[in-house]
Design a protein around this motif. Sequence first.
Motif, short mmCIF file in Angstrom:
data_model
loop_
_atom_site.label_atom_id
_atom_site.label_comp_id
_atom_site.label_asym_id
_atom_site.label_seq_id
_atom_site.Cartn_x
_atom_site.Cartn_y
_atom_site.Cartn_z
N CYS A 39 -52.93 61.05 24.07
CA CYS A 39 -53.62 59.89 24.63
C CYS A 39 -55.13 59.98 24.40
CB CYS A 39 -53.34 59.81 26.13
SG CYS A 39 -54.16 58.42 26.91
N HIS A 42 -57.18 60.03 28.09
CA HIS A 42 -57.29 61.16 29.00
C HIS A 42 -57.00 62.45 28.23
CE1 HIS A 42 -52.84 61.29 29.39
NE2 HIS A 42 -53.00 62.45 29.99
N CYS A 60 -49.41 54.86 28.39
CA CYS A 60 -49.52 56.30 28.55
C CYS A 60 -48.83 56.72 29.84
CB CYS A 60 -50.99 56.73 28.55
SG CYS A 60 -51.14 58.48 28.95
N CYS A 63 -51.77 58.84 32.10
CA CYS A 63 -52.84 58.22 32.88
C CYS A 63 -52.54 56.77 33.22
CB CYS A 63 -54.17 58.32 32.14
SG CYS A 63 -54.23 57.36 30.62
#
Length: 623
Positions: A39, A42, A60, A63
């Motif tokens: 990702c 994050h 995601c 997050c």
Amino acid sequence: MTNPGDFAYTVKQQADIVRIVGEYVRLKKAGAQNYAGLCPFHQEKTPSFSVHATRQFYHCFGCGASGDIFSFVQKLENITFPEAVRAVAQKVGIPLPKMSYSSPAEAEEAKLRGMLLEMHERATDFFREQLRRPEAAHAREYLAGRGLNSEMVARFRIGYAPERGFILRDVLGKDFDEEAMRASGLFSWKEEAAPSAAGQPRAAVPTQALYAKFRNRIMFPIANESGRVIAFTGRTLSTDEKAGPKYLNSPETAIYSKSRVLFNLDLAKEAIRKLDYAILVEGQMDCISVFTAGLHNVIASSGTAFTELHAKLLGRFSKNVVVNFDPDTAGANATERTLGLLVSEEFQIKVLTLEPGFDPDLFVRRKGKEAYEQALRNAQKYFDYLIERARTQFPVRSPEGKVKAVNFLLPHVQRVPSRIVRDELAREIAQKLGIDSAVLSQELRHAATKRSAAQIKAPAEAQVTQAERILIRALASASQVQGEESRISARDGVDEEFEPARQAQFALGNERLHDGLATEGLLDALLQADLAETGADPLSLGLPEADQRLLAATLMQEDEELTPELLEGAIEALRRRHLQRRQRQIQVQIAEAERRQDSAVLGQLLREKLELDRTLAGVGARE
Ligand SMILES: [Zn+2]
């Protein structure tokens, strides 16, 4: 939002999200329709970021970031929606129309923002130039006294706003109109004090009435993430009480929203990402000193209260933070809120407490970089810090003292989103406070793992049953099956068209099987949107964040084929749960009726219970 006929719509139709996201993130095929990678929003070591090739969205699981190709580019490049549309169009090779704003108002906004950025750039240069003038000797003296050398002044583009309020106005007035100057937040004006003559319309305040908001102040530019100046903080040099607050910040403008900006993030973000932690200090001076000492991963909340947006912004670069301001000071409430927000956003927090009388600025200048680095390494974990505070505040040798200490700690623990972490914390607290009473430690763990309803932000995904997920998929299936061949079911030996959305709508709409479930809101929204009829994209319904997240996660995991059997099984499961809930309610009502000796109601309830038991037995038997 994109609508057929829009330029954005055309671009979205032709862009392939997998290819474009692939320019930023290394993606691997992870399923029939999805791709996975690390990702970009994050920090993570194992991929939880997925892109859905057919539905053209990303999500995601770590997050919760989620959206379409435009939101991806917008977020990653930190640009506006129209800019993202243009960027994607360019990547795909679609010629740009002259104007890609969705409305004249939006174009007007963008034009104003462009002007304000330009104006702030010019103002920054102006303040820097003023700092070099003979009249600014006292300002240079002040900076030298604070230990700021010319290198630091240049790097942070620090300047001086002169006492006379019309100079900046005259400089900017040559190139910008009055409206833009008013919108910049750099000027003040007095409304015409004298009443206008009867019948005369009040004249607009001319540019001449504008004067600089910042006067006789050291000017610290505040930059956005890409380094462009969008606001200022001015430190007064006057001792006169009428000079206003010691620190004056720009008001919110079209380019500046204080809840979205962290001071120095533009210069610090690379170091934060690389070192995987940020140092959070309170004031600009602290930040500048620490940065200049060579610790480049430092940012400041610069006086404004830390918000959820700040936490999210910082979280894009690292989820580890060392907080270096004294949580016991006068601003304890704000500090506690800041730390609470960081806990809620799942940051790993350490607290650095410097010896009394020192702030980061003074510490670094007096004791040097190495000593500060050493102090950073010795920073305490936030909860260790809190436990220590509890131990010094309450006499934990006595049972009453232990209870008080526990009650002091509980609200902090309850902010932690993860139940497992809360449970671990409860054990740790019990151990460190020397709680040997089984009852108290049980109570502590129970209170720690249970969070009050007000604090629960999202329906925990784990609470959502497989049956609910299938219903969500069914209701969202309308737009996907369009154009696909309708599935044929051989049930009962009769060929029958399988329309999962219609079937789910029918069951939920008539029987309200989802009443009281964590997914009630989401399922209702999908029902109301009637996707089977409208063909709208379920991901652009403008759902509340938690629901959007659950929907995206569910649709991303569509690996099992949606068959009539699967859907029917799910509806049955919900029906069973629905009946069981009613059964429990009736049990309570029966007990009440018995207590009241209300035989009429009791008889009615008993009949209903019998009916329910029978139905449930039938539902169970078909399992
Ligand atoms: Zn993520």
